[in-house]
Design an enzyme around this catalytic site. Structure first.
Site, mmCIF file in Angstrom:
data_model
loop_
_atom_site.group_PDB
_atom_site.id
_atom_site.type_symbol
_atom_site.label_atom_id
_atom_site.label_comp_id
_atom_site.label_asym_id
_atom_site.label_seq_id
_atom_site.Cartn_x
_atom_site.Cartn_y
_atom_site.Cartn_z
ATOM 1 N N CYS A 125 1.392 -1.236 0.520
ATOM 2 C CA CYS A 125 0.105 0.391 0.084
ATOM 3 C C CYS A 125 1.193 1.022 -0.102
ATOM 4 C CB CYS A 125 -0.622 -0.226 1.330
ATOM 5 S SG CYS A 125 -1.684 1.410 1.256
ATOM 6 N N CYS A 178 -0.730 3.697 -6.640
ATOM 7 C CA CYS A 178 -2.133 2.968 -5.798
ATOM 8 C C CYS A 178 -1.956 2.019 -5.968
ATOM 9 C CB CYS A 178 -3.122 4.061 -5.091
ATOM 10 S SG CYS A 178 -4.677 3.307 -4.428
HETATM 11 N N1 DGL Z 1 -3.964 0.082 -2.127
HETATM 12 C C1 DGL Z 1 -3.115 2.114 -1.351
HETATM 13 C C2 DGL Z 1 -2.208 2.630 -1.524
HETATM 14 O O1 DGL Z 1 -1.318 1.765 -2.313
HETATM 15 C C3 DGL Z 1 -4.272 2.964 -1.099
HETATM 16 C C4 DGL Z 1 -6.157 2.842 -1.122
HETATM 17 C C5 DGL Z 1 -6.389 3.880 -0.336
HETATM 18 O O2 DGL Z 1 -6.485 3.011 1.280
HETATM 19 O O3 DGL Z 1 -6.835 4.915 0.367
HETATM 20 O O4 DGL Z 1 -2.350 3.733 -1.662
#
Ligand code: DGL
Length: 260
Positions: free
Chosen positions: A75, A187
């Site tokens: 993430c 993301c």
């Molecule tokens: N999957 C997450 C990232 O790579 C973020 C998504 C979120 O919770 O806003 O930033």
């Protein structure tokens, strides 16, 4: 206990990190994996750094108690908020984060124009500004915060008119104004939307995803610490989520076609 047999833990705010997990499984199919998505608290990208840090540290502490040989923060948002603290706490295992794949995009040609799509937290974080600082002379970088975008993936809606119209409204002002050479998916939810993004941007625009590089870094760190499994049979993947109903979506996304 043979440490090599322990699972590798993957953490994300939701189901997005599965795009990184998939890359790791492609490279290291014989390892055992544990994936936890915190969909009950998602999105992280519109929370404060303190809130994200608190949630991430809590989940990672539970992972660590179970016995893991490496921790991957799949993430970008949680990496921005918590990676330094996690590395200070867990000094006996590799702790791998992810950041937008700006480097390969900036180096793809002479002074390309690059859009970096990411969560509002990621684009405002100091970590991202430090990263930008390395490439401002090499590329024209447009950071594009995308509030509301990960929610489509959390709902399993990765194609269709609503996603197309949301992404068009987000990207078309930039695509109309500049000759865009590349889009970085900053993301881990966004790689699932790559086919729609590619269609809107056109086939000349290259799309970059940090997942494959993160998986290679994980393998490099495991090899360096002599932690790669000796097993020659396919490992297992244990999907968990703070919203149990997201587990079937997790499996579906894992199996979905996903190649950039
Ligand atoms: N999957 C997450 C990232 O790579 C973020 C998504 C979120 O919770 O806003 O930033």
């Amino acid at each position: 206990m043979d440490k090599k047999k322990l699972p590798i833990a993957f953490f994300d705010s939701g189901v997005g990190g599965i795009s990184v997990l998939r890359e790791a499984v492609k490279l290291m199919p014989d390892e055992n994996y544990l994936f936890f998505g915190d969909s009950a608290n998602a999105p992280y990208g519109t929370k404060t750094r303190e809130e994200i840090l608190h949630l991430t540290l809590g989940h990672c502490a539970r992972f660590y108690e179970r016995g893991i040989k490496a921790l991957v923060i799949a993430c970008n948002t949680a990496t921005s908020a918590a990676i330094n603290d996690l590395r200070r706490i867990y000094t006996d295992i590799p702790v791998i984060g992810i950041e937008p794949a700006l480097k390969p995009a900036a180096l793809m040609s002479r002074h390309p124009t690059v859009i970096v799509m990411a969560t509002p937290l990621t684009v405002s974080a100091r970590k991202f500004h430090d990263l930008l600082g390395h490439y401002t002379d090499l590329a024209d970088v447009i950071p594009l915060g995308c509030p509301g975008l990960m929610e489509y993936v959390e709902q399993g809606e990765i194609t269709g008119p609503r996603v197309t119209s949301y992404l068009t409204s987000l990207l078309s002002p930039w695509l109309a104004e500049k000759h865009v050479d590349a889009i970085v998916l900053g993301c881990t939810h966004y790689p699932f939307l790559a086919p729609v993004i590619q269609e809107i941007a056109g086939s000349d625009v290259r799309i970059f995803d940090g997942g494959p590089g993160t998986a290679r870094e994980l393998r490099r760190r495991l090899a360096q610490d002599h932690l790669l499994t000796d097993s020659a049979v396919r490992g297992s993947i244990d999907f968990r989520n703070s919203l149990p109903e997201k587990i079937s979506l997790s499996r579906k996304l894992f199996s979905a076609g996903l190649s950039l």
